[in-house]
Design an enzyme around this catalytic site. Structure first.
Site, PDB file in Angstrom:
ATOM      1  CE1 TYR A   1      23.474  21.906  15.891  1.00  0.00           C
ATOM      2  CE2 TYR A   1      23.749  19.500  15.672  1.00  0.00           C
ATOM      3  CZ  TYR A   1      23.506  21.030  16.459  1.00  0.00           C
ATOM      4  OH  TYR A   1      23.269  20.248  17.783  1.00  0.00           O
TER       5      TYR A   1
ATOM      6  CG  ASN B   1      19.166  32.242  21.057  1.00  0.00           C
ATOM      7  OD1 ASN B   1      18.707  30.738  21.308  1.00  0.00           O
ATOM      8  ND2 ASN B   1      18.399  33.151  20.251  1.00  0.00           N
TER       9      ASN B   1
ATOM     10  CG  ASP C   1      20.206  32.897  15.528  1.00  0.00           C
ATOM     11  OD1 ASP C   1      20.577  34.186  16.189  1.00  0.00           O
ATOM     12  OD2 ASP C   1      19.106  32.479  16.400  1.00  0.00           O
TER      13      ASP C   1
ATOM     14  CG  HIS D   1      22.812  26.643  24.622  1.00  0.00           C
ATOM     15  ND1 HIS D   1      21.670  26.051  24.978  1.00  0.00           N
ATOM     16  CD2 HIS D   1      24.122  26.359  25.764  1.00  0.00           C
ATOM     17  CE1 HIS D   1      21.584  26.427  26.382  1.00  0.00           C
ATOM     18  NE2 HIS D   1      22.736  26.216  27.008  1.00  0.00           N
TER      19      HIS D   1
ATOM     20  CB  CYS E   1      41.225  18.295  11.339  1.00  0.00           C
ATOM     21  SG  CYS E   1      42.251  19.654  11.899  1.00  0.00           S
TER      22      CYS E   1
ATOM     23  CB  THR F   1      14.339  31.258  27.337  1.00  0.00           C
ATOM     24  OG1 THR F   1      15.319  29.967  27.549  1.00  0.00           O
ATOM     25  CG2 THR F   1      14.982  32.490  28.066  1.00  0.00           C
ATOM     26  CB  SER F   2      10.816  27.224  27.429  1.00  0.00           C
ATOM     27  OG  SER F   2      12.142  26.249  27.469  1.00  0.00           O
TER      28      SER F   2
ATOM     29  CB  ALA G   1      11.286  39.407  21.439  1.00  0.00           C
TER      30      ALA G   1
HETATM   31  N1  APR Z   1       9.138  36.699  21.280  1.00  0.00           N
HETATM   32  C1  APR Z   1       9.328  36.109  22.377  1.00  0.00           C
HETATM   33  N2  APR Z   1       9.499  34.741  23.537  1.00  0.00           N
HETATM   34  C2  APR Z   1       8.899  34.213  21.751  1.00  0.00           C
HETATM   35  C3  APR Z   1       8.906  34.782  20.898  1.00  0.00           C
HETATM   36  C4  APR Z   1       8.224  35.584  20.819  1.00  0.00           C
HETATM   37  N3  APR Z   1       7.949  36.116  19.487  1.00  0.00           N
HETATM   38  N4  APR Z   1       8.035  33.831  20.675  1.00  0.00           N
HETATM   39  C5  APR Z   1       7.933  32.261  21.391  1.00  0.00           C
HETATM   40  N5  APR Z   1       9.244  33.013  22.429  1.00  0.00           N
HETATM   41  C6  APR Z   1       9.370  31.710  23.723  1.00  0.00           C
HETATM   42  C7  APR Z   1       8.328  30.858  24.386  1.00  0.00           C
HETATM   43  O1  APR Z   1       7.062  31.195  24.670  1.00  0.00           O
HETATM   44  C8  APR Z   1       8.904  30.274  24.167  1.00  0.00           C
HETATM   45  O2  APR Z   1       9.242  30.663  25.780  1.00  0.00           O
HETATM   46  O3  APR Z   1      10.475  31.653  22.868  1.00  0.00           O
HETATM   47  C9  APR Z   1       9.937  30.610  24.422  1.00  0.00           C
HETATM   48  C10 APR Z   1      11.264  28.702  23.502  1.00  0.00           C
HETATM   49  O4  APR Z   1      12.032  28.220  24.071  1.00  0.00           O
HETATM   50  P1  APR Z   1      12.815  26.780  23.847  1.00  0.00           P
HETATM   51  O5  APR Z   1      12.301  26.996  22.769  1.00  0.00           O
HETATM   52  O6  APR Z   1      12.561  25.636  24.608  1.00  0.00           O
HETATM   53  O7  APR Z   1      13.553  28.009  23.517  1.00  0.00           O
HETATM   54  P2  APR Z   1      14.997  28.090  24.795  1.00  0.00           P
HETATM   55  O8  APR Z   1      14.652  28.052  26.161  1.00  0.00           O
HETATM   56  O9  APR Z   1      16.013  29.139  24.053  1.00  0.00           O
HETATM   57  O10 APR Z   1      16.190  26.683  24.605  1.00  0.00           O
HETATM   58  C11 APR Z   1      17.024  26.877  25.317  1.00  0.00           C
HETATM   59  O11 APR Z   1      17.665  24.629  24.485  1.00  0.00           O
HETATM   60  O12 APR Z   1      17.759  23.551  22.584  1.00  0.00           O
HETATM   61  C12 APR Z   1      18.469  23.450  23.717  1.00  0.00           C
HETATM   62  O13 APR Z   1      20.126  24.168  23.531  1.00  0.00           O
HETATM   63  C13 APR Z   1      18.720  25.005  22.763  1.00  0.00           C
HETATM   64  O14 APR Z   1      19.487  26.942  23.782  1.00  0.00           O
HETATM   65  C14 APR Z   1      18.925  25.828  22.935  1.00  0.00           C
HETATM   66  C15 APR Z   1      18.546  25.300  24.788  1.00  0.00           C
END
Ligand code: APR
Length: 235
Positions: free
Chosen positions: A61, A97, A99, A114, A144, A183-184, A226
Site C-alpha cells: 500500500y 478505486n 485512489d 473499497h 495507534c 471495471t471488469s 474512458a
Molecule cells: N478506459 C476504461 N476502461 C479501461 C481502460 C480505459 N482507458 N483501460 C482498461 N480498462 C478496463 C479494462 O478493460 C478492465 O475491464 O478497466 C477494467 C479493469 O478491470 P480490473 O483491473 O479487474 O479492475 P476493477 O474491475 O476495478 O477491479 C475491481 O478488484 O483488485 C480489486 O478491490 C480491487 O476495486 C478493485 C476490484
C-alpha cells in the site's frame, strides 16, 4: 448528456473501476496480470495477509500511495466532475478505486466503496484518519497514538464487506440510469449492481475498451477508452 439520454428529473448512478484511472498511469488489476512483485494481489489484499505479514501489506500500500501521488486525474475523471456540476444531487458517484483522482479531478462527493488509499485506521479504535505516509520496513510499521494497537490501511480487502452498502443500494433504487466505467465485472458485490439495476428497470450503460464479464446484462456498451467516450456524454 445526449449519449446518456438523461431527462430533466432522471437520476444517474455511476460506478467506476480501475479502468478510469488507467490513462492516468495507474495499473489496473487485470492489466498487471493480478500480480505485484511476484505476489498475487489477492494474496496481499486480504485479512489473512495482514495477520501473517503486515510489513508486506504495508509495502504494497505504500507503493500504491506513491503511484497515486505521482498520477494526475485525466479527462474522464474531469468529465464526471463536470457531470456532477450539471446534475448535482441527481448524480451519485460510487468508485471501487482507492485512489483520489476523482476528487482531484473536481468531484465533490465520491463514495469509495473499497476504502481510500490515503486513510488508515487503528484495528482497535477503527476510526479512519488521513494518512499519506509510507511504511516500508518492520521498524516503521505504524501504531495507534491513542491505544497502541496496529494501524492498517483503510481498504476493504478480499473477504471484507464494502463500505456503506445500504446507502449504495438505496441510491441505486432511486436512480433511473446506471453508468459503469472501466471495471471488469469480476469482483462482487459491485459486479452485481447491473443486475439489481435491471430488476429496478434502470437503463444500463457500460464504457470501456473491452467487454466486461457481465456484458450481457447491459443495455448499451460503448467500447472505447474512458477519456474518449465520457467527454462525449457532456455534449
Ligand atoms: N478506459 C476504461 N476502461 C479501461 C481502460 C480505459 N482507458 N483501460 C482498461 N480498462 C478496463 C479494462 O478493460 C478492465 O475491464 O478497466 C477494467 C479493469 O478491470 P480490473 O483491473 O479487474 O479492475 P476493477 O474491475 O476495478 O477491479 C475491481 O478488484 O483488485 C480489486 O478491490 C480491487 O476495486 C478493485 C476490484
Amino acid at each position: 448528456m445526449s449519449e446518456l439520454g438523461l431527462g430533466e428529473n432522471e437520476r444517474l448512478f455511476i460506478l467506476t473501476g480501475a479502468g478510469i484511472s488507467a490513462e492516468s498511469g495507474l495499473a489496473t488489476f487485470r492489466g498487471s496480470g493480478g500480480l505485484w512483485n511476484g505476489y498475487r494481489v489477492q494474496e496481499v489484499a486480504t485479512p489473512e495477509a495482514w495477520e501473517t505479514d503486515p510489513e508486506l501489506v504495508w509495502r504494497f500500500y505504500s507503493m500504491r500511495r506513491r503511484d497515486a501521488m505521482a498520477a494526475e486525474p485525466n479527462l474522464a475523471h474531469r468529465a464526471l466532475a463536470t457531470l456532477e456540476q450539471k446534475l448535482g444531487d441527481r448524480l451519485y458517484l460510487c468508485t471501487q478505486n482507492v485512489d483520489d483522482l476523482h476528487e482531484r479531478g473536481g468531484s465533490q462527493r465520491v463514495h469509495h466503496m473499497h476504502g481510500s488509499l490515503f486513510q488508515s485506521r487503528c484495528v482497535r479504535c477503527e476510526k479512519p484518519f488521513a494518512d499519506r505516509a509510507f511504511y516500508e520496513n518492520a521498524a516503521a510499521l505504524p501504531v495507534c497514538t491513542t491505544c497502541g494497537a496496529a494501524v492498517r490501511p483503510h481498504i476493504v480487502w478480499f473477504g471484507e464487506i464494502p463500505l456503506k452498502m445500504d446507502e449504495i443500494y438505496s441510491r441505486l433504487a432511486a436512480s433511473t440510469h446506471l453508468l459503469v466505467v472501466g471495471t471488469s465485472g469480476s469482483v462482487y458485490p459491485a459486479a452485481g449492481f447491473v443486475q439489481i439495476a435491471n430488476q429496478g428497470g434502470l437503463k444500463t450503460i457500460y464504457v470501456g475498451p473491452e467487454e466486461p464479464l457481465n456484458a450481457e446484462a447491459f443495455d448499451t456498451i460503448f467500447l472505447g477508452a474512458a477519456t474518449e467516450v465520457l467527454p462525449s456524454f457532456l455534449l
